[in-house]
Write an enzyme that holds these catalytic residues in place. Sequence first.
Site, short mmCIF file in Angstrom:
data_model
loop_
_atom_site.label_atom_id
_atom_site.label_comp_id
_atom_site.label_asym_id
_atom_site.label_seq_id
_atom_site.Cartn_x
_atom_site.Cartn_y
_atom_site.Cartn_z
N HIS A 116 11.17 -12.90 10.44
CA HIS A 116 10.53 -12.12 10.58
C HIS A 116 11.84 -11.57 11.81
CE1 HIS A 116 7.28 -9.19 10.81
NE2 HIS A 116 8.25 -8.58 10.53
N ARG B 72 5.94 -7.59 3.36
CA ARG B 72 5.28 -8.20 3.94
C ARG B 72 4.99 -9.34 3.09
NH1 ARG B 72 6.27 -6.60 8.09
NH2 ARG B 72 4.39 -5.30 9.59
P1 NDP Z 1 6.90 4.70 5.11
O1 NDP Z 1 5.33 4.66 4.90
O2 NDP Z 1 7.95 5.75 5.67
O3 NDP Z 1 7.55 4.41 3.17
C1 NDP Z 1 6.57 3.27 2.54
C2 NDP Z 1 7.62 3.53 1.24
O4 NDP Z 1 6.60 2.83 0.35
C3 NDP Z 1 7.42 5.89 0.33
O5 NDP Z 1 7.93 5.67 -0.54
C4 NDP Z 1 5.74 5.03 -0.07
O6 NDP Z 1 5.78 6.10 -1.18
C5 NDP Z 1 6.27 3.69 -0.91
N1 NDP Z 1 4.16 2.83 -1.20
C6 NDP Z 1 3.43 3.16 -0.46
N2 NDP Z 1 2.02 2.67 -1.40
C7 NDP Z 1 3.03 2.58 -2.72
C8 NDP Z 1 2.99 1.68 -3.89
N3 NDP Z 1 1.49 1.74 -4.21
N4 NDP Z 1 3.84 2.15 -5.03
C9 NDP Z 1 5.27 2.57 -4.47
N5 NDP Z 1 5.53 2.77 -3.97
C10 NDP Z 1 4.38 2.70 -2.46
O7 NDP Z 1 6.48 2.40 5.76
P2 NDP Z 1 8.59 2.10 6.37
O8 NDP Z 1 8.97 2.23 5.08
O9 NDP Z 1 8.51 2.49 7.27
O10 NDP Z 1 8.02 0.60 6.56
C11 NDP Z 1 8.09 -0.14 5.15
C12 NDP Z 1 7.83 -1.47 5.87
O11 NDP Z 1 8.38 -2.18 5.82
C13 NDP Z 1 6.36 -1.34 6.96
O12 NDP Z 1 5.28 -1.60 6.72
C14 NDP Z 1 6.62 -3.46 6.64
O13 NDP Z 1 5.97 -3.56 6.12
C15 NDP Z 1 8.18 -3.39 6.23
N6 NDP Z 1 8.70 -3.78 7.59
C16 NDP Z 1 9.32 -4.27 7.79
C17 NDP Z 1 10.77 -4.61 9.02
C18 NDP Z 1 10.90 -6.05 9.22
O14 NDP Z 1 11.46 -6.82 9.97
N7 NDP Z 1 11.00 -7.39 7.91
C19 NDP Z 1 10.84 -3.53 10.19
C20 NDP Z 1 10.04 -2.69 9.56
C21 NDP Z 1 9.28 -2.69 9.18
P3 NDP Z 1 6.03 7.84 -1.14
O15 NDP Z 1 7.02 7.79 0.19
O16 NDP Z 1 5.29 8.44 -2.05
O17 NDP Z 1 4.08 7.75 0.09
#
Ligand code: NDP
Length: 307
Positions: free
Chosen positions: A270, A222
Amino acid sequence: MIVIATTVPEAQIWLEDIFSQYAPKDSYCLVDSDQARFATTAVSWFPDLDVLEKLPKLKLIHSMAAGVEHLNLERIGTRYKVCRVVDELHQKGMFDYLQWGVLYYQRFFDQAFAQKQQQCWQQYLQRDHSAVKIGVMGLGQMGGYIAKQFTTLGYQVAGWSRSLKQIGQVKCYAGREDLNEFLGQAEILINLLPLTESNQGILSKDLFDRLPEQACIINCGRGQHLVQQDLIDYLDSGRLRGAILDVFTQEPLAENHPFWRHEKVVITPHIASHAPSSIVVNQIIENDRRIIQNMELLNQVDTLKGY
Ligand code: NDP
């Protein structure tokens, strides 16, 4: 009954369009219609929670996309269930985009574009996948898949998340205590974190200082993850080589934003990946059925964790 609830006009148009194509006519309605009082699920993108809270039967707020930061989870708390869209084609689309991004730097296309401006003919060496070190921040549905796919192509991949993962050949790191070591290996840093309070502004000079010299950034998380001026300063000083940005604090990006003119910044609007419309609609219809029948939901979000 599903109610379309967004304050963003473009999202309203898109949602009305895809629901009219893929959902039964009597399964959805608009938020200002009489039918809305029967709604059990709201499909949302920046919803007006004051309006949703007046709907007596509402149980589920469903993001129309993978991210949920636009829903105001803090206010929702445990009052409603929250779900998001997760899909295989969405993951594949993201991988296509990132493969292009990695090759852009690996094969020096950034240099080729810069040389063209100066009519400069200068060859450079080909780099094999195995020589390239990629770092993926966030190892969830998107990042976990992406990291693994890059290893199958022979890249050196490190990944970072909150809890420690085991993903094939990916070198996994977890938590702030591992961040230094992780960053030291990321010559191309891909951000796929969800936006939460704790990681807002994480792509800042403090992080850039810990990357290898001439590292590149690809931000698909984001816009609020990035401290924009820090990026510009580090690109201008030559400490960072370049950045590919798909997401921005303000979208569309303002007309006079310095990113537009920066020669080391590639902008995409985006579009890194979208789930197919029919899948978005079907997942929301399925979750509405499940919430009515008190069944386990698909892709439910932990509203307290924020993703
Ligand atoms: P998930 O919720 O499946 O995964 C999030 C990951 O981030 C997890 O591995 C989590 O760790 C890790 N995480 C969260 N907070 C922290 C932190 N503070 N420190 C370290 N690691 C952290 O999300 P998705 O993979 O499905 O999507 C991620 C993001 O990608 C979406 O929220 C969106 O913003 C973005 N996105 C963008 C798109 C685009 O077209 N640009 C399209 C789709 C998504 P843990 O597993 O240990 O909880």
